[in-house]
Each structure stands twice: as C-alpha cells, then as structure tokens.
Scaffold this active site. Structure first.
Site, PDB file in Angstrom:
ATOM      1  N   ARG A  68     -25.737 -13.376 -22.202  1.00 47.66           N
ATOM      2  CA  ARG A  68     -25.221 -13.543 -23.427  1.00 47.66           C
ATOM      3  C   ARG A  68     -24.989 -15.020 -24.329  1.00 47.66           C
ATOM      4  NH1 ARG A  68     -20.246 -14.796 -22.776  1.00 47.66           N
ATOM      5  NH2 ARG A  68     -18.805 -14.339 -20.786  1.00 47.66           N
ATOM      6  N   GLU A 112     -16.781 -13.219  -1.359  1.00 49.59           N
ATOM      7  CA  GLU A 112     -16.984 -14.192  -0.438  1.00 49.59           C
ATOM      8  C   GLU A 112     -16.781 -15.269  -0.357  1.00 49.59           C
ATOM      9  OE1 GLU A 112     -20.329 -14.519  -3.771  1.00 49.59           O
ATOM     10  OE2 GLU A 112     -18.499 -15.664  -5.111  1.00 49.59           O
ATOM     11  N   HIS A 114      -8.717 -18.741 -13.827  1.00 44.71           N
ATOM     12  CA  HIS A 114      -9.445 -18.920 -13.554  1.00 44.71           C
ATOM     13  C   HIS A 114     -10.450 -19.168 -15.096  1.00 44.71           C
ATOM     14  CE1 HIS A 114      -9.477 -17.983  -9.592  1.00 44.71           C
ATOM     15  NE2 HIS A 114      -8.396 -16.952  -9.799  1.00 44.71           N
ATOM     16  N   LYS A 126     -22.842  -8.261 -10.041  1.00 38.85           N
ATOM     17  CA  LYS A 126     -22.525  -9.352  -9.410  1.00 38.85           C
ATOM     18  C   LYS A 126     -23.313 -10.052  -8.078  1.00 38.85           C
ATOM     19  CE  LYS A 126     -18.586 -11.662 -11.755  1.00 38.85           C
ATOM     20  NZ  LYS A 126     -19.734 -10.852 -13.349  1.00 38.85           N
TER      21      LYS A 126
END
Length: 699
Positions: A316, A223, A258, A139
């Site tokens: 994917r 972040e 999440h 990421k």
C-alpha cells in the site's frame, strides 16, 4: 515518453504477469476514498488537481471531521468500525458511479478479499493485485517467497506449528533475544521482544492476544532479534508491463512502541554500494510476487555487521510517503492512479535517480504522553497553530482547531514534512518548524520531538530502532520551568479576570481615565507544573497601568510592563530589556503556555483548605486508568498479594494494548472495573488495602 523496462520478470514470470494483469487502459474519472483523516484529504488533493471526482465516506465519530466535508459527495457509513465494512463501501462506490476505490493505508488497504471483491464488481482497486497482497500480507509466506527470490531474510521460525512449547524450543534454537511477531501484523501491533526463556511465555501470550484483537488471527513467527538494528525501507513502484523502479530509501529507525515517529530520506551514513543493493533487492522482491502499484519493501539493517535482511512488504501507500515525494518530486498518489488505470510508469530507474535531490524529514505529531510511556491521549484541539506551509515545509493533517481526537482511531494529529539541500539544512528546518507548531488540548509528542531533534547522536545520524530507550535519560530529562513562564501565566489569568478599561466606565480596575483613583490590586496565584508535585506561588502586585511587580519560583521580577496584542491574542511582557512573547490558552484549571519556541503546561492548584472539602481521594493505594480505555483482562484477584511491577490489568485504547503494572507491593482489596468495562482516564481500576488494613480485619 517511451519507457524501457527497468527490471523485468524473467523465465516463466512474464506469462504469469500477463495472466494477472490486463494492459488495457481504463481511465479513472471518479474515486471513492475508503479512508479518513489526512490520507483521505491527501488523495482528494491529487484527484482534484487532475480533474477526478471524489466520494468520501465517514463514520459517526467522524461526522464533523474535515475529510467528511471535503467533497460534495460524502456518505455516512455508520458506526466507528464501519471503515472495515468492505461490502457497504463497494455498494456505495457502485451507487455513486465510482470507477475506482482508493483504500489509503490501514483499514482495508491490505485486505486481499476486499481487493478481489472490487475486481468482481468491476471497480478498480487502486493498489496491487489480490494475489500480491495475500502473498506479502502473511509474514511467514512472504519470507519463503523472498528466500526463493534470493532476498536475504532474518533467521527464524515462520511455520504453522503454534504450540507454545514448540515455539519456545524454536526460540531456544534461534538464540535470545527473539522477536515474536504476528504474521498478519502491522503498526507495531502483535509484536513483543523476549530476552530470556523465562520471559518467553508471557511475551508470546501478549503478542497473540494483541494479534487476535487487531487482526482476528493469533498466528506468530519467531525470529532472531538484532540488537542494534536500523529500519530501512525502499519505496517501489511497478506497472502492468514488467517495469519496476525504486524511488530511493527511507530510514524509519526512530520508533516507540515499534511504531515510527521520525522518518527521513535518504538514510544517513549508508554506504553507496549497500544503498544500491537495497534498491535492487527491493525491486526483485516486488517482481517476485507480480507486484503492481505503490509498495514498500522493509529491511532490518544490522549496524554491527552491515548486513540487511528482508522484514516485510507493505502492499500500500505508506504513512511516510511524503518524505519520498519531497526528494523525488513525484506525486505518488498520481502514479497510483496512472498505474491502476493501465498506464506505464512515467519514469525509468535512471530518470528517477537523476531527480533525487536534497534531504527530507517527516515528524509524526501524535496525541500522546511521552512522559507516561507514550500512552495515547484524546480530547478537543483547543488551540492549533501550524508552521507556514512553503515548497519545503508541508503539513498533512486531518484535524482543525476545535476538532476532537477520539479514542476510536489512531492518535496521529498530523505529519510535518520538511526538506533541505542536505541533512543538516533539513534538520535545522525541522527544529524551526516544530517550534512553530502549537497544540493545546490533548498531550502531544511535540516537545519530545524537539528534544530528539537536538540530540547529538541524532544530529550525527547515529540512529537505531532502540534509540529512544538507549538515550532515555537525556531525552526525558526534566528542565525547571522558567520564572517568566509562571509570571506570564499569572498575568494572563489576572488580565482575563479583570475588568477592561472602558469609555463608559472610567473607574474600571485597569482604568486610568478621568475617574481613575489608583486602586491597585495584589493577587497570589498557585500554579503547578504537571512534571512536579511542587506548587509554585506567584505574587502579582499592580503598580500602575499595565505595570506589575511579580515574584515567581523564588525570582523577583520588578516593573514588568504588559501589552496584549488584540489581533494575535499574544501576551507581550517586557522584563527590563527582555521581551517575552507568549500565547496562553486556558481550559478550566489547565494552562497551555507557548513561549520562546517551547510549550509549557501548568495547572491552577487548589488551596489546601479547598482540597479537604472534597473528601478522601484515590492515592498511592489505587491504580487508575491512564487514558480512556477498555479493560481487556484482569490478571489478579481480590485478596491476592502482588509484587511491584506485577501485571494487574491489560487495557486497550486506540487499538493498542497496554499492561498496567503494580506500582508497589501490596494486597488487592477490590477489582473496581473488570473485563469488558469501558472507562475514562483517571478512573480507579484496582484498589489496594491500606497498610495494616488486613491485620486489623483479622483481629
């Protein structure tokens, strides 16, 4: 059909693409499906429709599963974690003469080393090239690539320095709240939100611990956390010839832990210009890494500002791909096979957009308990009834009635996908289909999904990733169980335990034959709703053949006529002019009642005198495992004084970590189960001292 380039790679990238890909067509005649459950069955269906042979694999816990028997070519991999054994899967693929491997999602689907090993062994990996998986799987690195490609990213720190003090300083610079996220994460694992500097260290440790457990890597990024975000993702597809299309977008904002539970396409209340910009940026993102095949570019959309930022790319097929299939009419698995075999994309961007029509929802049916923080559940599917499948109602499932939901894998039972001509019509169809969905056995989220689908803000399309906590009180409001539910449950127990009328036994309890003397019964049943500690007595008095007077929950129900449907097993109760139709499933002392489009769970309560015979029970002075689990860590010691909500134990079930917190202030008397122990649901983990116990011992 001739296909013109849609968004071609510019500058030096065309030569890069030629180096990465061969444009030579290579037909695929046999596929090994390196996955399980509904996605294995999903790939099998498409393969069968196009004359492609499939080989399936399964583990010991999945030996009786539907996907293990979906193909005459099915191989036992061994232990539960063997879906991650890439070398063994490659050996099987070669031994079975398979041209290609389809990895599905999860497991090895985003493992660049596995994709590379397939290529080295001459097996087609039905997915992107290893370099694209590697670039987008990290990421931090992916955000650098996106920034260079002009795709906006969320401000944050994505570097290699993982010193906790340094990360805390970066969080302070970014400004709270911040999101701590595993760089190799997925499915909500390895993610924590820190709202203050005081909270940051514990959230960081928790995210790193879960990341190590799930991915073998505890590197995280930090972040800015957008307070009212939406999760909008774009389905992209690229071939070997420089063509890339966006097949619309999906809104996946309704989440818990999440993880997504409802997805829809198109995204509601989205400005058309922003929609097209999302598609454009998603295609640019895919081409920036030389992408090939199916992929999803995920964005955070800020409801407050209208800005969107790149979040990550899933290299994917997504769990929610059927939503896109519904609105585009495209079989994405078939497209995967076409592109992997070296063929061009079947449609241009303009042709894709011309096919977009209607609105679709996907609801994920999970074995979990929403009332207990959505903790996963397990157990046998005692009763399973799904809505009738139609062209606009689809169920993708890997389980049948009688199958076991184990603790080894994700607790998703099925996906319910519906389509309507517009959002309102699709939502009405979703609500009806959920009412027709019956599951008895493990706890499920079906009733929660029904409540969510009725919420005014969801109906209006006012969604965000914090939707569930924001509307917690309305979504988890506990309604009183109707008297008729208690009555139907009592009638079901009574009928199942009574002697049936018989030609050879005219004196049976429910008789009415020649020898019937009118011997009528009176029974009292003690029933309990798990949402309440209250025990409800139900009095049943038989007043004739199939006729009863009942009293339940303070309501008198006279002259109730009962008919059992021998074909469907349904119980029909006639309460005056009201007809109540129920399906009642019993499992020992548990009762599952499906009535008027709702599911109710009751238990048969024990009389007080019987409870006393069982001796002392764990109660307020103990903390028990809420589900079958493994103890990862114990954060307290015997003799330690703890405060309410203090972390006691960290457990893992179905690859998800859960922190068990103290329900009270108290002193830890005993750690009953420690690190590494595997326990069943309801087993005591931590025992507290009784009030005054410490003082007595001291004196």
């Amino acid at each position: 059909m001739s296909v013109r380039p849609l968004l071609s790679v510019r500058g030096a990238l065309p030569s890069l693409r030629r180096a990465l890909y061969s444009t030579e067509a290579r037909p695929i005649r046999s596929i090994l499906i390196a996955n399980r459950g509904e996605i294995a069955l999903r790939v099998t269906r498409t393969a069968a429709a196009h004359g492609i042979r499939t080989t399936t694999v399964y583990t010991e816990p999945d030996a009786l599963s539907e996907h293990a028997h979906a193909s005459p070519y099915s191989i036992n991999l061994g232990p539960a974690d063997a879906y991650l054994d890439g070398e063994k899967i490659i050996r099987i693929a070669k031994g079975e003469g398979c041209d290609a491997v389809h990895p599905g999602y999860g497991f090895l689907s985003e493992n660049s080393k596995f994709a590379q090993r397939c290529a080295e062994e001459g097996i087609i990996f039905i997915g992107p090239p290893p370099s694209a998986i590697e670039s987008m799987g990290n990421k931090s690195a992916s955000k650098d690539i996106m920034t260079s490609a002009g795709v906006p990213c969320v401000p944050g720190y994505h570097g290699a320095n993982q010193d906790p003090q340094f990360l805390a300083e970066q969080a302070q610079i970014i400004g709270y709240p911040v999101l701590i996220k595993a760089v190799k994460g997925g499915g909500g694992k390895g993610m924590r939100i820190a709202t203050s500097a005081a909270e940051f260290p514990s959230m960081l440790e928790s995210a790193k611990s879960e990341s190590r457990s799930s991915f073998g890597d505890d590197t995280v990024l930090v972040e800015r956390y957008i307070t009212t975000p939406r999760h909008i993702e774009v389905q992209v597809f690229a071939d070997n010839f420089g063509n890339c299309v966006a097949l619309g977008e999906r809104d996946c904002s309704i989440q818990r832990r999440h993880q997504k539970i409802i997805e829809e396409s198109p995204a509601p209340l989205l400005d058309p210009e922003i929609r097209r910009d999302l598609w454009k940026k998603a295609r640019e993102a895919a081409l920036a890494v030389g992408y090939q095949g199916a992929g999803t570019v995920e964005f955070i959309f800020d409801n407050d500002t209208g800005e969107f930022f790149f979040m990550e790319m899933n290299t994917r097929l997504q769990v929610e791909h059927p939503v896109t299939e519904m609105v585009t009419g495209v079989d994405l698995v078939h497209w995967q096979v076409l592109v992997a075999s070296g063929q061009r994309l079947p449609l241009t961007q303009e042709e894709v957009e011309a096919q977009l029509n209607g609105h679709a929802f996907e609801a994920r049916i999970y074995a979990e308990n929403p009332d207990k923080g959505f903790i996963p559940d397990s157990g046998k599917l005692l009763h399973l009834r799904t809505p009738p499948a139609t062209p606009t109602v689809r169920i993708d499932s890997g389980f049948r009635q009688g199958d076991e939901i184990t603790t080894f894998y994700d607790p998703m039972i099925a996906k319910l996908i519906v389509k309507g001509e517009n959002r309102e019509a699709a939502l009405a169809k979703l609500r009806t289909a959920l009412e027709d969905y019956h599951v008895a056995g493990p706890s499920t989220n079906i009733e929660f999904l029904k409540t969510l689908a009725e919420h005014p803000d969801f109906i209006a399309g006012n969604v965000e990733t914090g939707f569930i906590p924001k509307h917690h009180d309305e979504l988890f409001h506990v309604n009183e169980t109707p008297a008729e539910v208690y009555a139907q449950a009592a009638l079901s127990i009574f009928l199942s335990e009574s002697t049936r009328p018989s030609a050879v036994d005219p004196f049976s309890v429910l008789g009415g034959g020649i020898g019937y003397t009118g011997g009528l019964q009176e029974r009292v049943f003690l029933l309990q709703d798990p949402n309440s500690s209250k025990v409800v007595p139900v009095t049943l008095r038989q007043c004739g053949k199939d006729l009863y007077n009942l009293s339940a929950a303070g309501v008198e129900l006279p002259s109730v006529r009962v008919v059992e449907d021998k074909v469907t097993g349904k119980l029909l109760g006639y309460y005056g002019h009201t007809r109540v139709e129920s399906t009642v499933v019993r499992d020992d002392d548990k009762l599952f009642i499906f009535q008027h489009g709702k599911q109710f769970r009751l238990s048969i309560a024990q009389p007080a005198w019987l409870e006393k015979l069982g001796g002392p029970k764990d109660g307020a002075n103990s903390v028990v495992a809420p589900m079958p689990c493994k103890v990862l860590r114990v954060d307290v010691q015997e003799g330690e004084a703890v405060k309410k909500d203090q972390a006691l134990v960290v457990i893992e079930s179905m690859k998800m970590e859960t922190v068990i917190r103290s329900p009270q202030d108290g002193v830890v008397k005993k750690i009953v189960h420690g690190q590494g122990d595997v326990v069943k649901a309801g087993v005591t983990l931590v025992l507290f001292e009784e009030p005054g116990e410490g003082q007595e011992a001291a004196s």
